[in-house]
Design a protein around this motif. Structure first.
Motif, mmCIF file in Angstrom:
data_model
loop_
_atom_site.group_PDB
_atom_site.id
_atom_site.type_symbol
_atom_site.label_atom_id
_atom_site.label_comp_id
_atom_site.label_asym_id
_atom_site.label_seq_id
_atom_site.Cartn_x
_atom_site.Cartn_y
_atom_site.Cartn_z
ATOM 1 N N ASP A 107 4.518 -37.862 -25.953
ATOM 2 C CA ASP A 107 4.629 -36.788 -26.552
ATOM 3 C C ASP A 107 5.698 -36.867 -25.308
ATOM 4 O OD1 ASP A 107 3.321 -34.991 -23.858
ATOM 5 O OD2 ASP A 107 1.677 -36.384 -24.489
ATOM 6 N N SER A 108 6.266 -35.083 -25.648
ATOM 7 C CA SER A 108 7.657 -34.976 -24.490
ATOM 8 C C SER A 108 7.037 -33.981 -23.638
ATOM 9 C CB SER A 108 8.789 -34.222 -25.399
ATOM 10 O OG SER A 108 8.950 -35.194 -26.075
ATOM 11 N N ALA A 109 6.215 -33.736 -22.845
ATOM 12 C CA ALA A 109 5.198 -32.962 -22.463
ATOM 13 C C ALA A 109 6.152 -31.654 -22.056
ATOM 14 C CB ALA A 109 5.845 -33.456 -21.085
ATOM 15 N N ASP A 110 5.613 -31.034 -23.478
ATOM 16 C CA ASP A 110 5.489 -29.582 -23.888
ATOM 17 C C ASP A 110 4.982 -29.093 -24.524
ATOM 18 O OD1 ASP A 110 6.671 -30.905 -26.332
ATOM 19 O OD2 ASP A 110 8.631 -30.807 -26.413
ATOM 20 N N GLU A 111 5.312 -27.828 -24.812
ATOM 21 C CA GLU A 111 4.492 -27.209 -26.408
ATOM 22 C C GLU A 111 3.758 -28.608 -27.535
ATOM 23 O OE1 GLU A 111 8.581 -26.459 -27.556
ATOM 24 O OE2 GLU A 111 7.499 -25.892 -25.528
ATOM 25 N N ALA A 112 4.820 -29.126 -27.552
ATOM 26 C CA ALA A 112 3.969 -30.041 -28.470
ATOM 27 C C ALA A 112 2.965 -31.204 -27.844
ATOM 28 C CB ALA A 112 5.412 -30.685 -29.739
ATOM 29 N N SER A 113 3.019 -31.058 -26.572
ATOM 30 C CA SER A 113 1.878 -32.262 -26.186
ATOM 31 C C SER A 113 0.333 -31.637 -26.131
ATOM 32 C CB SER A 113 1.822 -31.839 -24.887
ATOM 33 O OG SER A 113 3.195 -32.625 -24.449
ATOM 34 N N MET A 114 0.531 -30.721 -27.084
ATOM 35 C CA MET A 114 -1.441 -29.885 -27.427
ATOM 36 C C MET A 114 -1.745 -30.799 -29.089
ATOM 37 S SD MET A 114 -2.302 -28.406 -24.836
ATOM 38 C CE MET A 114 -3.406 -27.590 -25.991
ATOM 39 N N ASP A 115 -1.045 -31.621 -29.103
ATOM 40 C CA ASP A 115 -0.968 -32.485 -30.613
ATOM 41 C C ASP A 115 -0.940 -34.100 -29.813
ATOM 42 O OD1 ASP A 115 -0.749 -30.692 -32.609
ATOM 43 O OD2 ASP A 115 1.734 -31.109 -33.077
ATOM 44 N N TRP A 116 -1.768 -34.295 -28.551
ATOM 45 C CA TRP A 116 -1.965 -35.751 -27.628
ATOM 46 C C TRP A 116 -3.551 -35.699 -28.532
ATOM 47 C CZ3 TRP A 116 -6.368 -36.616 -24.723
ATOM 48 C CH2 TRP A 116 -5.993 -37.752 -24.335
ATOM 49 N N PRO A 117 -3.783 -35.423 -29.431
ATOM 50 C CA PRO A 117 -5.416 -36.238 -29.865
ATOM 51 C C PRO A 117 -4.648 -36.921 -30.537
ATOM 52 C CG PRO A 117 -5.998 -33.655 -28.835
ATOM 53 C CD PRO A 117 -4.412 -34.182 -28.251
ATOM 54 N N ALA A 118 -4.320 -36.491 -31.552
ATOM 55 C CA ALA A 118 -3.555 -36.858 -32.269
ATOM 56 C C ALA A 118 -2.839 -38.359 -32.355
ATOM 57 C CB ALA A 118 -3.264 -36.023 -33.964
ATOM 58 N N LEU A 119 -2.308 -38.162 -31.330
ATOM 59 C CA LEU A 119 -1.288 -39.718 -30.577
ATOM 60 C C LEU A 119 -1.838 -40.232 -29.904
ATOM 61 C CD1 LEU A 119 1.731 -36.361 -29.638
ATOM 62 C CD2 LEU A 119 1.188 -38.493 -32.032
ATOM 63 N N VAL A 120 -2.572 -40.781 -29.301
ATOM 64 C CA VAL A 120 -3.686 -41.634 -28.705
ATOM 65 C C VAL A 120 -3.070 -42.568 -29.406
ATOM 66 C CG1 VAL A 120 -5.461 -42.217 -27.387
ATOM 67 C CG2 VAL A 120 -4.700 -39.689 -27.183
ATOM 68 N N ASP A 121 -3.909 -42.905 -30.311
ATOM 69 C CA ASP A 121 -4.059 -44.125 -30.890
ATOM 70 C C ASP A 121 -2.796 -45.270 -30.875
ATOM 71 O OD1 ASP A 121 -6.583 -45.386 -32.573
ATOM 72 O OD2 ASP A 121 -5.043 -45.651 -34.178
ATOM 73 N N ALA A 122 -2.165 -44.507 -31.210
ATOM 74 C CA ALA A 122 -0.879 -44.885 -31.745
ATOM 75 C C ALA A 122 -0.011 -45.801 -30.438
ATOM 76 C CB ALA A 122 0.036 -44.087 -32.484
ATOM 77 N N SER A 123 -0.302 -45.450 -29.039
ATOM 78 C CA SER A 123 -0.083 -45.647 -27.740
ATOM 79 C C SER A 123 -1.640 -46.291 -28.074
ATOM 80 C CB SER A 123 -0.092 -44.206 -26.988
ATOM 81 O OG SER A 123 0.514 -43.270 -26.943
ATOM 82 N N ALA A 124 -2.600 -46.205 -27.701
ATOM 83 C CA ALA A 124 -3.198 -47.623 -27.018
ATOM 84 C C ALA A 124 -2.756 -48.853 -27.887
ATOM 85 C CB ALA A 124 -5.190 -46.680 -27.843
ATOM 86 N N LYS A 125 -2.795 -48.492 -29.643
ATOM 87 C CA LYS A 125 -2.682 -50.112 -29.765
ATOM 88 C C LYS A 125 -0.989 -50.956 -28.952
ATOM 89 C CE LYS A 125 -3.561 -48.737 -34.712
ATOM 90 N NZ LYS A 125 -3.529 -48.058 -35.573
ATOM 91 N N VAL A 126 -0.484 -49.936 -28.831
ATOM 92 C CA VAL A 126 1.098 -50.710 -27.854
ATOM 93 C C VAL A 126 0.500 -50.503 -26.628
ATOM 94 C CG1 VAL A 126 2.691 -50.841 -27.080
ATOM 95 C CG2 VAL A 126 2.677 -49.197 -28.874
ATOM 96 N N LEU A 127 -0.729 -50.617 -25.591
ATOM 97 C CA LEU A 127 -0.747 -50.926 -24.776
ATOM 98 C C LEU A 127 -1.998 -51.182 -24.564
ATOM 99 C CD1 LEU A 127 -1.781 -47.270 -23.147
ATOM 100 C CD2 LEU A 127 -0.315 -48.763 -22.734
ATOM 101 N N GLY A 128 -2.682 -52.333 -25.749
ATOM 102 C CA GLY A 128 -3.424 -53.585 -25.977
ATOM 103 C C GLY A 128 -2.660 -54.278 -26.301
ATOM 104 N N GLU A 129 -1.546 -54.470 -27.343
ATOM 105 C CA GLU A 129 -0.799 -54.969 -26.926
ATOM 106 C C GLU A 129 -0.474 -56.204 -26.443
ATOM 107 O OE1 GLU A 129 -0.388 -57.279 -29.342
ATOM 108 O OE2 GLU A 129 -1.791 -56.816 -30.501
ATOM 109 N N TRP A 130 0.757 -54.759 -25.250
ATOM 110 C CA TRP A 130 1.027 -55.147 -23.706
ATOM 111 C C TRP A 130 -0.258 -56.169 -22.678
ATOM 112 C CZ3 TRP A 130 -0.113 -54.827 -18.028
ATOM 113 C CH2 TRP A 130 0.484 -55.092 -18.411
ATOM 114 N N VAL A 131 -1.699 -55.662 -22.879
ATOM 115 C CA VAL A 131 -2.174 -56.063 -22.143
ATOM 116 C C VAL A 131 -2.589 -57.459 -22.296
ATOM 117 C CG1 VAL A 131 -5.038 -56.052 -21.443
ATOM 118 C CG2 VAL A 131 -3.471 -53.833 -21.515
ATOM 119 N N ARG A 132 -2.936 -58.439 -24.296
ATOM 120 C CA ARG A 132 -2.874 -59.096 -24.505
ATOM 121 C C ARG A 132 -1.884 -59.359 -23.979
ATOM 122 N NH1 ARG A 132 -4.312 -57.016 -29.153
ATOM 123 N NH2 ARG A 132 -7.005 -58.256 -29.099
ATOM 124 N N SER A 133 -0.883 -60.104 -24.634
ATOM 125 C CA SER A 133 0.131 -60.513 -24.298
ATOM 126 C C SER A 133 0.893 -60.737 -22.355
ATOM 127 C CB SER A 133 1.899 -59.773 -24.582
ATOM 128 O OG SER A 133 2.276 -58.628 -24.051
#
Length: 189
Positions: free
Chosen positions: A157-183
């Protein structure tokens, strides 16, 4: 042989970490992170050298500057919600800035404030690129135990009022993070 321990604030951030890599879920904030990591390191280091373990703090981050997206490996983490100048004025070292080896040059502001206010975002952007709530506690604990640590953060997120949508955004980030750890680490057997 180097072993890895993944640390994240909530289970959802580490959802896609490969099987076989230990995951420590700290809870929210610097204090919870420092305590959870200290407990995990005390247990993990029994009979092992600190240099044989690497902590990977994977998680979401808010972008403090417009246009930032993707994955970052911060080289410095600052404790943004301490009055460091006042602490220095009374002759003490607040240790508000900790260096992290193997980073990409970005700076992460870490504090117990969930940043949604544009005034706070602008103030933090003067010193940092990214913001989270746990990395400072993770790095501090690892430093105390002599364990190498890397910060692996994905902009959610952009660390602004839109950050309140964070719970809906976590999974997309988690996929990228998991791929980084795997590689980076590979499949642990």
């Amino acid at each position: 042989m180097t072993e890895y321990m993944v640390v994240s604030a909530i289970r959802a951030e580490a959802k896609y970490v490969p099987e076989g890599i230990p995951v420590v879920v700290t809870g929210i904030g610097k204090t919870a992170a420092a305590v959870a990591v200290s407990k995990a390191l005390a247990k993990a280091l029994a009979g092992r050298e600190a240099a044989d373990l690497v902590v990977l703090n994977v998680g979401t981050t808010g972008a403090l500057r417009d246009g930032m997206a993707g994955l970052y490996l911060p080289s410095e983490v600052i404790n943004h919600d301490i009055n460091a100048d006042a602490v220095r004025a009374i002759g003490l070292d607040p240790q508000e800035s900790l260096k992290v080896e193997g980073g990409d040059g970005s700076v992460l502001a870490s504090g117990d404030v969930f940043v949604t206010d544009p005034v706070i975002r602008t103030r933090l952007a003067e010193r940092a690129h990214l913001v989270d709530m746990e990395a400072y506690g993770v790095v501090y604990a690892c430093r105390e135990y002599g364990v190498p640590v890397r910060l692996v953060k994905h902009v959610s997120d952009s660390a602004d009022e839109a950050s309140m949508d964070w719970p809906a955004l976590v999974d997309a980030s988690a996929k990228v993070l998991g791929e980084w750890v795997r590689s980076e680490v590979g499949q642990v057997r």
